[in-house]
Design an enzyme around this catalytic site. Sequence first.
Site, PDB file in Angstrom:
ATOM      1  N   ASN A 168      10.705  77.296  74.845  1.00  0.00           N
ATOM      2  CA  ASN A 168      11.840  76.905  75.664  1.00  0.00           C
ATOM      3  C   ASN A 168      12.353  78.136  76.399  1.00  0.00           C
ATOM      4  O   ASN A 168      12.749  79.119  75.764  1.00  0.00           O
ATOM      5  CB  ASN A 168      12.975  76.353  74.803  1.00  0.00           C
ATOM      6  N   GLU A 169      12.337  78.096  77.721  1.00  0.00           N
ATOM      7  CA  GLU A 169      12.999  79.102  78.551  1.00  0.00           C
ATOM      8  C   GLU A 169      12.682  80.543  78.173  1.00  0.00           C
ATOM      9  O   GLU A 169      13.565  81.278  77.701  1.00  0.00           O
ATOM     10  CB  GLU A 169      14.524  78.896  78.500  1.00  0.00           C
ATOM     11  N   GLU A 352      15.976  69.409  80.304  1.00  0.00           N
ATOM     12  CA  GLU A 352      17.405  69.619  80.041  1.00  0.00           C
ATOM     13  C   GLU A 352      18.171  69.533  81.354  1.00  0.00           C
ATOM     14  O   GLU A 352      17.749  70.103  82.361  1.00  0.00           O
ATOM     15  CB  GLU A 352      17.710  71.010  79.460  1.00  0.00           C
ATOM     16  N   GLU A 405      26.638  76.646  70.835  1.00  0.00           N
ATOM     17  CA  GLU A 405      26.242  77.054  72.187  1.00  0.00           C
ATOM     18  C   GLU A 405      26.031  78.581  72.229  1.00  0.00           C
ATOM     19  O   GLU A 405      26.685  79.298  72.985  1.00  0.00           O
ATOM     20  CB  GLU A 405      27.272  76.559  73.211  1.00  0.00           C
TER      21      GLU A 405
HETATM   22  C1  PNW Z   1      19.820  76.416  77.836  1.00  0.00           C
HETATM   23  N1  PNW Z   1      21.527  81.205  81.844  1.00  0.00           N
HETATM   24  O1  PNW Z   1      20.291  77.711  77.778  1.00  0.00           O
HETATM   25  C2  PNW Z   1      19.219  76.192  76.466  1.00  0.00           C
HETATM   26  O2  PNW Z   1      17.914  75.702  76.477  1.00  0.00           O
HETATM   27  C3  PNW Z   1      20.073  75.407  75.545  1.00  0.00           C
HETATM   28  O3  PNW Z   1      19.760  75.760  74.218  1.00  0.00           O
HETATM   29  C4  PNW Z   1      21.538  75.634  75.882  1.00  0.00           C
HETATM   30  O4  PNW Z   1      22.394  75.066  74.940  1.00  0.00           O
HETATM   31  C5  PNW Z   1      21.768  75.050  77.267  1.00  0.00           C
HETATM   32  O5  PNW Z   1      20.872  75.601  78.213  1.00  0.00           O
HETATM   33  C6  PNW Z   1      23.188  75.238  77.786  1.00  0.00           C
HETATM   34  O6  PNW Z   1      23.494  76.590  77.914  1.00  0.00           O
HETATM   35  C7  PNW Z   1      20.599  78.502  78.848  1.00  0.00           C
HETATM   36  O7  PNW Z   1      22.416  82.062  81.622  1.00  0.00           O
HETATM   37  C8  PNW Z   1      21.489  79.533  78.603  1.00  0.00           C
HETATM   38  O8  PNW Z   1      20.911  81.152  82.930  1.00  0.00           O
HETATM   39  C9  PNW Z   1      21.788  80.419  79.588  1.00  0.00           C
HETATM   40  C10 PNW Z   1      21.204  80.287  80.836  1.00  0.00           C
HETATM   41  C11 PNW Z   1      20.317  79.256  81.096  1.00  0.00           C
HETATM   42  C12 PNW Z   1      20.025  78.366  80.087  1.00  0.00           C
END
Ligand code: PNW
Length: 443
Positions: A168-169, A352, A405
């Site tokens: 994931n990411e 997502e 979060e």
């Molecule tokens: C995603 N950014 O996280 C994750 O896949 C989830 O676990 C998370 O809860 C959700 O988005 C909401 O935040 C991110 O800073 C966190 O670009 C930060 C970033 C992008 C995605």
Amino acid sequence: MKLSLPSNSRMLTKDFTYGVATASFQIEGGIDKRQACIWDTFCAQPGTIADGSDGSVACDHYHRWANDINLIADIGVDAYRLSLAWGRVLNEDGTANREGIDFYRQLLSALKDKNIKTFVTLYHWDLPQHLEDNGGWLNRQTAYEFRNYADIASRELGDLVDSWATLNEPFCSSYLGYEVGVHAPGKSSQADGRQAAHHLLLAHGLAMQVLHSNCPASMNGIVLNFTPGFPATDNSDDIKATAYANDYFNWWYSRPIFEGKYPDIIDDFAADIKPDIAPGDMAIINTPIDFLGVNFYTRAVYKAHPTDIFEELEPTNAPVTDMGWEIYPEAFTALLQELHNRYQLPPIYITENGAAVRDELSHAQVHDLDRIHYYQDHLNAVHCAIESGVNVQGYFAWSLMDNFEWALGYTKRFGLVYVDYETQTRYLKDSGVAYSALIKSRV
Ligand code: PNW
């Protein structure tokens, strides 16, 4: 308020997959039944998490999973996206942890019994701490440890999994975790960020090969997040700066997968920033994938900067969510179209999309109209992309329920379901009701 789509929309047919998503560390708790991970360690450091919280209980899903699956089934989704905790599936010596595997077998079997498709992500950021102690994603060996984990997980659970995602990411793991230090393991050097990104992508490629061979019938791929950058003005310096930022934050992860090379900006990196890339790595990373998972929340605006190449501007006068993220659904359509134009793509699943809202529980109800508007606008954006020829096959709301979060702890709520963390009671929000009605209205 109801969620709606044009009556001829492909998204109103049962061929289109609707789901909800979660991740292990964010919901499970049950930490006595798994190895310690980098997020346990990170949370224990003062000042890292907004409310000083951790994942030791979270939504207590480890004990409440059966009830949570009933909730998922009641919403009426076709699919559930979850992640496995690496340190629950494996013991520290890299062998299968029977108790952890039995936990996931029970969970996945219960989903199958209810006819819910299982989309399983192997790595949603909870690296076992003992691997971090050996250098974590800065150590090439971690990619091979991940291959072993993918091998055991897919042999033990593969019969219950419809779709595997490796990572994931990887942007969040490498950039937020190793380059700017706001996520675990909290390292902050550009060289570390770039090296971690390469080892993560290598781990993805190695695991992809294992998944194709162990689970040829399942749909195997990766989940990437994209925050499309837009120039602050039409000035050519701002346009150039924005192209650089997009290469650095977005295409850094997709181009190696689809084209076997990093964006050209890598050629201009100083020698001490360039990651070590072994011969053959890029071909491994370029292993074909069956689907691309796309996570989208917001866009970014950039302008040129005299010393730092680009500078990101904070949204002003723009609508934002409780994360401070600008609400800009047009960027979602544009992103999907750009992916389609850049690469030979497999089917896309939106893995997502969703919004943090300051929810208030009153008389067992949550009237989260702002979240419903967010979903409405972003479902429309996906519909527009499909209309223009992009092959999007499914959509997962982030998230099933409020959860941990990350660096913001329990202060931000993304759920379709409200969680009272005192009692662990769950309440379906108005957005959950609306999402459920949309899904059930399909013919
Ligand atoms: C995603 N950014 O996280 C994750 O896949 C989830 O676990 C998370 O809860 C959700 O988005 C909401 O935040 C991110 O800073 C966190 O670009 C930060 C970033 C992008 C995605």
